[in-house]
Design a protein around this motif. Structure first.
Motif, PDB file in Angstrom:
ATOM      1  N   LYS A 164       0.813  -1.215   0.000  1.00 13.47           N
ATOM      2  CA  LYS A 164       0.000   0.000   0.000  1.00 13.47           C
ATOM      3  C   LYS A 164       0.843   1.261   0.000  1.00 13.47           C
ATOM      4  CE  LYS A 164      -2.734  -1.169   3.531  1.00 13.47           C
ATOM      5  NZ  LYS A 164      -3.902  -1.183   4.439  1.00 13.47           N
ATOM      6  N   GLN A 165       1.974   1.234   0.688  1.00 18.36           N
ATOM      7  CA  GLN A 165       2.806   2.432   0.754  1.00 18.36           C
ATOM      8  C   GLN A 165       3.328   2.808  -0.630  1.00 18.36           C
ATOM      9  OE1 GLN A 165       3.106   4.371   3.572  1.00 18.36           O
ATOM     10  NE2 GLN A 165       3.930   5.800   2.081  1.00 18.36           N
ATOM     11  N   THR A 166       3.686   1.812  -1.431  1.00 21.22           N
ATOM     12  CA  THR A 166       4.149   2.066  -2.790  1.00 21.22           C
ATOM     13  C   THR A 166       3.028   2.666  -3.633  1.00 21.22           C
ATOM     14  OG1 THR A 166       5.693   0.211  -2.601  1.00 21.22           O
ATOM     15  CG2 THR A 166       5.181   0.976  -4.831  1.00 21.22           C
ATOM     16  N   GLN A 193       2.403   6.288  -2.518  1.00 21.48           N
ATOM     17  CA  GLN A 193       3.429   7.196  -3.035  1.00 21.48           C
ATOM     18  C   GLN A 193       3.233   7.460  -4.525  1.00 21.48           C
ATOM     19  OE1 GLN A 193       5.657   8.935  -1.044  1.00 21.48           O
ATOM     20  NE2 GLN A 193       5.760  10.080  -2.955  1.00 21.48           N
ATOM     21  N   GLU A 210      -3.076   8.054   6.628  1.00 18.88           N
ATOM     22  CA  GLU A 210      -2.258   7.116   7.400  1.00 18.88           C
ATOM     23  C   GLU A 210      -2.701   5.704   7.069  1.00 18.88           C
ATOM     24  OE1 GLU A 210      -1.866   7.979  11.556  1.00 18.88           O
ATOM     25  OE2 GLU A 210      -1.912  10.136  11.190  1.00 18.88           O
TER      26      GLU A 210
END
Length: 160
Positions: free
Chosen positions: A3-5, A8, A75
């Motif tokens: 998810k972070q990728t 971003q 978040e």
């Protein structure tokens, strides 16, 4: 794919979109206010049309700016097995024909498409019918939505 990728990539895409929109808005503003576009008679509407375009471009800049801010503040949390799918989850759906669709349930920027790891991820929001139906669902759940009068069925095959 995590998810972070994806998050971003969404932020990076929105930054590029914002830059393009800001330049388009500036160009439209300059066209609307240029002395050569002052109306010479009631049928000369180039300046008026340019001002409408400039106003629309300014609204688009603000929409992208708000979406970017929402994603910068988002978040991410791991998938919660008790709550089901929530905003910030990356979901894979499969149709009855076996076609897969990857979706990121986000706070804004619905329809944005991100290309990562040879996959297309579409951003949807909880305001969309599909997004509304996804909230609270779990792996292997099935859902149906009506699109243009036709029923579409999906199975949740993966949640990150």
């Amino acid at each position: 794919m995590n998810k972070q990728t994806v998050l971003q990539a969404i932020i990076d895409t929105l930054k590029v979109d914002l830059d393009v929109a800001q330049r388009a808005a500036q160009t439209a503003y300059e066209t609307a206010t240029h002395e050569e576009n002052i109306a010479e008679n009631k049928y000369d509407t180039l300046g008026l049309e340019a001002s409408y375009l400039a106003a629309g471009q300014a609204r688009r800049v603000e929409e992208i700016r708000q979406a970017l801010l929402a994603y910068q503040k988002l978040e991410l949390t791991p998938f919660d097995e008790k709550r089901g799918i929530q905003i910030g989850d990356l979901v894979t759906l499969q149709t009855a024909t076996g076609a897969e669709q990857r979706l990121f349930l986000g706070p804004d920027a619905a329809g944005l498409k991100i290309h990562l790891e040879n996959a297309i991820i579409t951003v949807i929001t909880a305001r969309a019918p599909l997004g509304q139906n996804l909230i609270g669902k779990f792996d292997a759940d099935e859902l149906e939505i009506i699109v243009n009068g036709g029923k579409q069925s999906f199975e949740v095959t993966r949640i990150v």
